[in-house]
Write an enzyme that holds these catalytic residues in place. Structure first.
Site, PDB file in Angstrom:
ATOM      1  N   ASP A 170       0.901  -1.139   0.000  1.00  0.00           N
ATOM      2  CA  ASP A 170       0.000   0.000   0.000  1.00  0.00           C
ATOM      3  C   ASP A 170       0.943   1.191   0.000  1.00  0.00           C
ATOM      4  OD1 ASP A 170      -1.408   2.292   0.825  1.00  0.00           O
ATOM      5  OD2 ASP A 170      -3.007   1.024   1.586  1.00  0.00           O
ATOM      6  N   HIS A 171       1.046   1.887  -1.142  1.00  0.00           N
ATOM      7  CA  HIS A 171       2.134   2.868  -1.241  1.00  0.00           C
ATOM      8  C   HIS A 171       1.979   4.006  -0.246  1.00  0.00           C
ATOM      9  CE1 HIS A 171      -0.605   5.136  -3.869  1.00  0.00           C
ATOM     10  NE2 HIS A 171       0.183   6.179  -3.710  1.00  0.00           N
ATOM     11  N   HIS A 187      -5.830   2.834   1.450  1.00  0.00           N
ATOM     12  CA  HIS A 187      -5.033   3.971   1.915  1.00  0.00           C
ATOM     13  C   HIS A 187      -5.629   4.642   3.161  1.00  0.00           C
ATOM     14  CE1 HIS A 187      -3.108   3.206  -1.794  1.00  0.00           C
ATOM     15  NE2 HIS A 187      -3.841   3.979  -2.570  1.00  0.00           N
TER      16      HIS A 187
HETATM   17  C1  BG6 Z   1      -3.890   4.865  -6.069  1.00  0.00           C
HETATM   18  C2  BG6 Z   1      -5.308   4.982  -6.580  1.00  0.00           C
HETATM   19  O1  BG6 Z   1      -3.753   3.747  -5.235  1.00  0.00           O
HETATM   20  O2  BG6 Z   1      -3.566   6.037  -5.334  1.00  0.00           O
HETATM   21  C3  BG6 Z   1      -5.475   6.222  -7.430  1.00  0.00           C
HETATM   22  O3  BG6 Z   1      -5.615   3.823  -7.354  1.00  0.00           O
HETATM   23  C4  BG6 Z   1      -5.008   7.442  -6.690  1.00  0.00           C
HETATM   24  O4  BG6 Z   1      -6.844   6.375  -7.833  1.00  0.00           O
HETATM   25  C5  BG6 Z   1      -3.614   7.228  -6.102  1.00  0.00           C
HETATM   26  O5  BG6 Z   1      -4.999   8.521  -7.594  1.00  0.00           O
HETATM   27  C6  BG6 Z   1      -3.215   8.382  -5.200  1.00  0.00           C
HETATM   28  O6  BG6 Z   1      -1.875   8.247  -4.838  1.00  0.00           O
HETATM   29  P1  BG6 Z   1      -0.997   9.514  -4.454  1.00  0.00           P
HETATM   30  O7  BG6 Z   1       0.299   8.934  -3.985  1.00  0.00           O
HETATM   31  O8  BG6 Z   1      -0.879  10.341  -5.677  1.00  0.00           O
HETATM   32  O9  BG6 Z   1      -1.746  10.226  -3.367  1.00  0.00           O
END
Ligand code: BG6
Length: 484
Positions: free
Chosen positions: A177-178, A240
């Site tokens: 989960d980044h 997230h």
């Molecule tokens: C991804 C989602 O996991 O996270 C996207 O699938 C979203 O829809 C993105 O735009 C948001 O990531 P960050 O790091 O740009 O906040």
């Protein structure tokens, strides 16, 4: 401040889906930055694996272009890039067949960490896992990395877990989960558990409520096909936002160790109360004279999928009973801004004139942009004229506070990939966590489907539908402004 690079063991990293979007935008540019930072040991190798019939030279060309496009300022380092590209190889592989597997097996080095990044559709996970074993490529020390979406409900997530478990044990599976790799998200733990100040106040005696906002300005154009089957609840909340909620609400783990942290997060998810229908607002962005609506972006004129969710969530445990957590996320909003705000209670009694309940301490943790931490405190307004109170921020923007070091507020992916090589699972989701999250989310989505719930339209560039504002107003509270 001196930047520290912690060495990792040498490795072979195979990226299945090596020509795909994620590999080109995030994984390889991230590895390139780690290479420039000196973190990639001299023998470490990256192998792209995908269906396309390319040779290693053309793969390197493809990745050079991707790094130029997505690699940030470092991509200008031509010498560095040329050196990095020598670490790349490519194998054309058929996940469901025999093509390429012997070649891949022959490319592997012995006595190095072997990691396999499954940057492919989940329907291929089983086939890849099976073939890695069949061809003797994976061993008991190997690691696999899998991406979201990890299932679309409890049943499918459970089935995926079972598929992977047939070939790998939990200690080998890294579910990304980044958001957990974002600098400020980790700082949340440092702030809570590295300071004496906050933890004594971190409970229902002192906290009035907590707000978690992840607002984006982008729409779903380009990926409407995926998104329309997913929606904000599955795409953002189940993973997230729930991870952020867990980190903010969990009990202190006895040590900063993968299972200790994940045990505590799991307890939070299990303590989440079911959400009542009137505590959730779904939204969908509308068109403007010049920009397309969600439905147009998704190419589905009858879509009821939400591009926005706001909800009030309660955690049924001693620490948080009675403290609402307000979560919201949406696309095409006023600004790109992700923030967690801990709003403390008012004083109860004031020795000063005026309404003291207007003044609150608020700890806000900004994930993006302008990563940093800000504590709102009440002080006397300077100058003569009596005791008038004002709220001021004690603001620590990492870029200002950390100078050069702030450059290391780097992309989450590169940190997480290095954690895989190190064998550190703290910032990855365990299988039981993912399943518990779906178990909580499933009835919410089932409720919408049963009621044929229609999302409320909201204007692009706004804070979402008015009903989301009402969700807090009804409780005598208000959302914090979404500021970029
Ligand atoms: C991804 C989602 O996991 O996270 C996207 O699938 C979203 O829809 C993105 O735009 C948001 O990531 P960050 O790091 O740009 O906040």
């Amino acid at each position: 401040m001196v930047s520290r690079v912690i060495p990792v063991d040498t490795f072979d990293l195979v990226i299945f889906g090596g020509t795909g979007d994620l590999a080109r935008r995030k994984i390889l540019p991230g590895l390139f930055r780690r290479f420039l930072a000196g973190q990639m040991p001299p023998d470490a190798r990256v192998v792209g694996a995908a269906r396309a019939e390319l040779d290693s030279a053309s793969y390197r060309d493809l990745i050079a272009k991707s790094i130029a496009e997505f690699g940030g300022p470092e991509a200008k380092d031509e010498e560095g890039l040329a050196a990095f590209l020598t670490r790349l190889d490519y194998v054309a592989i058929d996940a469901n067949g025999v093509n390429g597997w012997t070649k891949l097996a022959n490319m592997m080095h012995s006595d190095v960490v072997r990691a396999f990044y499954f940057s492919v559709a989940p329907s291929l996970f089983g086939a890849l896992a099976e073939r890695l074993h069949q061809h003797g490529i994976a061993n008991a020390e190997s690691r696999i990395v899998v991406e979201k979406p990890f299932g679309r409900d409890l049943a499918s997530a459970h089935a995926l877990n079972e598929t992977l478990a047939a070939h790998f044990n939990e200690g080998q599976i890294y579910r990304i989960d980044h958001y957990l790799g974002k600098e400020t998200v980790q700082n949340l733990m440092a702030v809570r558990f590295g300071n004496v100040l906050f933890e004594p106040l971190w409970n229902n005696h002192f906290v009035d409520h907590i707000q978690i906002t992840v607002a984006e300005t982008v729409g779903v154009g380009g990926r409407g096909g995926y998104y329309d089957k997913s929606g904000a609840m599955r795409d953002m909340v189940q993973n997230h936002l729930m991870q952020l909620l867990c980190l903010i609400a969990m009990e202190p783990p006895s040590q900063f160790d993968a299972n200790a942290v994940r045990d505590e997060k799991l307890k939070v998810i299990r303590a989440l109360q079911p959400v009542e229908a009137h505590h959730i607002v779904r939204g969908q962005y509308d068109s403007t004279a010049t920009e397309k609506s969600y439905r147009e972006d998704a190419e589905n004129p009858r879509s009821f999928t939400e591009s926005f969710v706001a909800m009030k969530v309660q955690i049924a445990n001693w620490r948080w009973a009675g403290v609402p957590f307000y979560l919201r996320t949406g696309k095409k909003m006023r600004a790109r801004s992700s923030e967690i705000a801990v709003v403390f209670k008012d004083l109860g009694h004031s020795i000063f004139e005026g309404d003291i309940s207007r003044h609150r301490n608020i700890l806000s943790i900004r994930l993006q942009p302008n990563e940093g931490i800000d504590l709102q405190v009440t002080i006397k307004e300077p100058g003569p004229g009596g005791m008038r109170l004002i709220d001021v921020p004690l603001d620590m923007t990492f870029a200002d506070a950390l100078g050069d070091h702030a450059g290391e507020v780097s992309d989450a992916y590169e940190r997480l990939i290095m954690d895989v090589i190190r064998g550190n699972q703290t910032l990855f989701m365990r299988g039981d966590e993912v399943e518990a999250a779906w178990k909580w989310v499933d009835p919410i989505i089932a409720g919408w489907e049963a009621r044929n719930d229609v999302p409320k339209l909201y204007d692009m560039g706004s804070s979402g539908p008015d009903d989301a504002l009402m969700l807090m107003h009804r409780d005598g509270r208000r959302w914090r402004e979404i500021k970029g």
